[in-house]
Design an enzyme around this catalytic site. Structure first.
Site, PDB file in Angstrom:
ATOM      1  N   SER A   1       0.860  -1.176   0.000  1.00 17.95           N
ATOM      2  CA  SER A   1       0.000   0.000   0.000  1.00 17.95           C
ATOM      3  C   SER A   1       0.896   1.225   0.000  1.00 17.95           C
ATOM      4  O   SER A   1       1.888   1.283   0.725  1.00 17.95           O
ATOM      5  CB  SER A   1      -0.933   0.009   1.210  1.00 17.95           C
ATOM      6  OG  SER A   1      -1.935   0.984   1.012  1.00 17.95           O
ATOM      7  N   GLU A   2       0.553   2.197  -0.829  1.00 21.50           N
ATOM      8  CA  GLU A   2       1.508   3.265  -1.135  1.00 21.50           C
ATOM      9  C   GLU A   2       1.755   4.210   0.028  1.00 21.50           C
ATOM     10  O   GLU A   2       2.697   4.994  -0.008  1.00 21.50           O
ATOM     11  CB  GLU A   2       1.080   4.029  -2.401  1.00 21.50           C
ATOM     12  CG  GLU A   2      -0.274   4.676  -2.334  1.00 21.50           C
ATOM     13  CD  GLU A   2      -1.372   3.803  -2.928  1.00 21.50           C
ATOM     14  OE1 GLU A   2      -1.267   2.567  -2.815  1.00 21.50           O
ATOM     15  OE2 GLU A   2      -2.333   4.357  -3.484  1.00 21.50           O
TER      16      GLU A   2
END
Lengths: 232, 219, 232, 219
Positions: B46-47
């Site tokens: 997840s960024e």
């Protein structure tokens, strides 16, 4: 050892003036400098340009600054969770500059690390690229992006020591470590402030050289924006 | 019968290969994590700064310092790591992510995608989407074939502000699996019992239909 | 979890071919991939282009590769501690490309992070800037530098887990963490290899996504280049 | 009497201010660490990746994983941290280091410095020196006034390949403290009992001599 501790929130905001550019760490409500945000919301300061990935929610995080109309220009990436922000944006009460999130991150890191500009592919062929230099490396197109310039960075860490060394926890690291030292002055609030020497030098995420002031926050709500559970 | 959102996610999950690092966008893409084929080693990124995401936490076990890019509370699996956003987008930009699955408002012939803004109506921001589509080699879109008014979300040319150009490889909708080729959309698979004429009719622009189009098989 | 473990040094070099470009972590003799270097020195492979900050000493570290004449082109920064290297350089047996050390570090990091090029002030006005684009930002002059392209990165970490997550120790982090993932394939040797889940996700310096192969080195000499003590 | 190398280091140490982060080059600069004024908080950085360096280790306490940029074994003080080389040079490039002290082969009128290469004779590489001189606002050079043949190392124009341009602020030699001004070298202080004529004679190029030149005072 160089000491970066200050007495607390009362001294933290020294030098911050209306109209300045301020970076704020955190992602949504995760890892935000709660105490510093509240202090600014309660102050008479205004007309800030804020650089932050997100804009908080209506009554917490950066949302407190929108509610008090402290922000003139918002530089951010994802702004979809705050009705008051949306209202101010659509009625042109605030200027909004949207930036791809990875570009925003790298522009902070570039400011921290003395890189004036770099090329990134993000946004090529979109309105983000308008007016920017396009350049081809190895047959791929990139956009030139410059480092941010900010007056203050407001940072939240989990633990910190008197020398300003920081350790983050979980996904609360996000933009906090890369905004530290990216502004002229970096102010950090931590959940736990310990004497220098208490932290293992191998485990420090952000060396104290990137920090100007550090203090232990009075209280942390640590609100959750989108509580999601699974069934047992 | 057209696919529902979970079916779309199931079909996308068939694209996963052993050892893939995967970034899932908000919406239908998130559901893909529920359908990982057994015996595949997959890690989700997840960024906002985590690799090795696990399922959502049980009630009472949530942690305000552990969220995904959709701000949902998460857990981590053994082998997980946390990092700052510059490193996170470095993974994306540096092509270390093997598959990116995104939702979209529009996708066009040229592989352009629009999913972040409807002028004067909706401005949520691009978040990490522009970095993802500009960087990854393997971009898949998971979306409904048509919008709420029944208009094709597959376009000859995107009408909305673009997120990226020449980036989408494959689209999985409730009606079909469609690849982007240099001649336009190529129909690869159709939803069970969905008529090819219906797909053609609901698809704007040139849809190349091979002689044989296999049916989507869900497990 | 994605497993990156390989049986050991015998499988580690798979795919490495003569003439390739190889990055090597370490600073002098500190944090060098000892086992991988020895394996290459003992192999029939040759004609490498090597990217490394330093060149080791005559009989250890990168020095072993010079001794065996494995290196055709050396891209480095400080090369002052190796007589055999100096002999080969002055007799033009090897090509040497010298780069400011911070530029070398940032070119590795750029390759790792998908930044094709960036601007840096280092070397402006010197022979390093010859043939490179010069550009002014905020009245200061900078040089355009591009990311490295390498086939393999050979890395040494202190601890690693099966998922390829790495932890470094002391100043042995140096170029190891920023070369990880900066080449097409990254091979890591560690002093201690542990199951995934053994390392605290908050303490990981290099996430496993930047690593392709990991193994525990058979033996570490960890030579000291310049032992310096103080008197009691 | 001209200063010796330790005296030069002592004089440089007088430039330290409370709260300074300092990077010391190899040679005379390294000695500066021995003369930190009491009651000043100073931290030393080494570009290979450590902040908060302490003295050299006692015999038997050295650690192969703990070295400085000169590859010497070191120790750390409370508050120390380790980091990678990109971060380390980021500190330098980002102007987080307050004072850099370097040795030099030549320094000239314009503040240019040469200290990394003698063509066809000596090629050690620039190491971190080019990053340091291009980045820091406060660059001081510690060196002998003349080379082994008695030639001035202060030049009208450097003859050796440059390390950086317009970067040196101040030079401390065995004979004098000299600032770089837009009109050339400015004599600020002279070594005890060293005649100004001798300094002029041993300095190539324009040396501005004020009416009064104070003597260097060492503690």
């Amino acid at each position: 050892m160089i000491t970066k501790t200050i007495a607390g929130i009362s001294n933290a905001l020294e030098g911050i003036q209306s109209g300045m550019t301020i970076m704020l760490g955190g992602f949504g409500l995760c890892g935000i400098p709660e105490n510093l945000i509240k202090a600014i919301a309660d102050s008479s300061l205004r007309d800030f340009t804020c650089i932050s990935a997100n804009v908080g929610v209506d009554n917490f995080g950066l949302g407190l600054l929108f509610k008090e109309k402290k922000i003139k220009t918002m530089i951010g990436s994802y702004v979809g969770e705050n009705a008051e922000f949306e209202r101010q944006m659509l009625s042109d009460e605030i200027e909004v500059i949207l930036t791809p999130m990875g570009t925003l991150a790298e522009k902070c890191r570039a400011a921290q690390m003395g890189i004036p500009a770099f090329y990134t592919p993000a946004g090529y062929g979109t309105e983000i690229a308008e007016g920017k230099e396009i350049r081809t490396f190895n047959s791929k197109n990139y956009i030139l992006e410059e480092a941010y310039k900010a007056d203050f960075a407001l940072i939240k860490a989990w633990k910190g020591d008197y020398a300003g060394n920081l350790i983050f926890r979980g996904t609360a690291k996000n933009f906090n470590s890369i905004m530290s030292g990216a502004a002229k002055t970096t102010i950090v609030e931590v959940e736990e402030l310990v004497p220098a020497g208490s932290l293992d030098p191998n485990e420090i995420h952000t060396p104290g050289i990137f920090v100007d002031r550090i203090f232990q926050g009075g209280y942390y709500e640590k609100k959750i924006e989108n509580l999601t559970n699974r069934d047992h | 019968m057209p696919l529902d959102k979970n079916d779309i996610a199931k079909r996308i999950a068939q694209e996963l290969q052993d050892g893939f690092y995967v970034n899932l966008g908000i919406g239908i893409p998130t559901l893909v994590a529920n359908y990982i084929p057994e015996n595949l080693e997959i890690e989700f990124q997840s960024e906002n700064g985590v690799l090795g995401m696990g399922p959502f936490p049980f009630f009472g076990e949530e942690d305000a310092d552990l969220i995904n890019a959709g701000k949902q509370t998460i857990t981590t699996l053994p082998g997980a790591s946390f990092f700052d956003a510059a490193t996170s987008f470095g993974m994306i930009r540096g092509k270390h992510i093997d598959l990116t699955v995104l939702g979209a408002m529009e996708v066009d012939h040229s592989g352009a995608i629009a999913n972040w803004k409807i002028p004067d109506k909706l401005i949520k921001g691009m978040g990490g989407a522009m970095d993802l589509v500009a960087s990854a080699d393997n971009i898949m879109v998971a979306m409904m074939h048509t919008d709420q008014n029944g208009n094709s979300k597959l376009k000859t040319k995107c009408s909305l502000p673009l997120t990226g150009v020449q980036c989408v490889n494959r689209i999985v909708t409730n009606l079909a699996v469609i690849d982007i080729t240099k001649n336009g959309f190529l129909l690869k698979e159709r939803a069970p019992d969905v008529d090819i004429d219906q797909i053609i009719q609901k698809t704007e622009g040139n849809l190349i239909v091979p002689d044989y189009v296999k049916e989507i098989v869900l497990n």
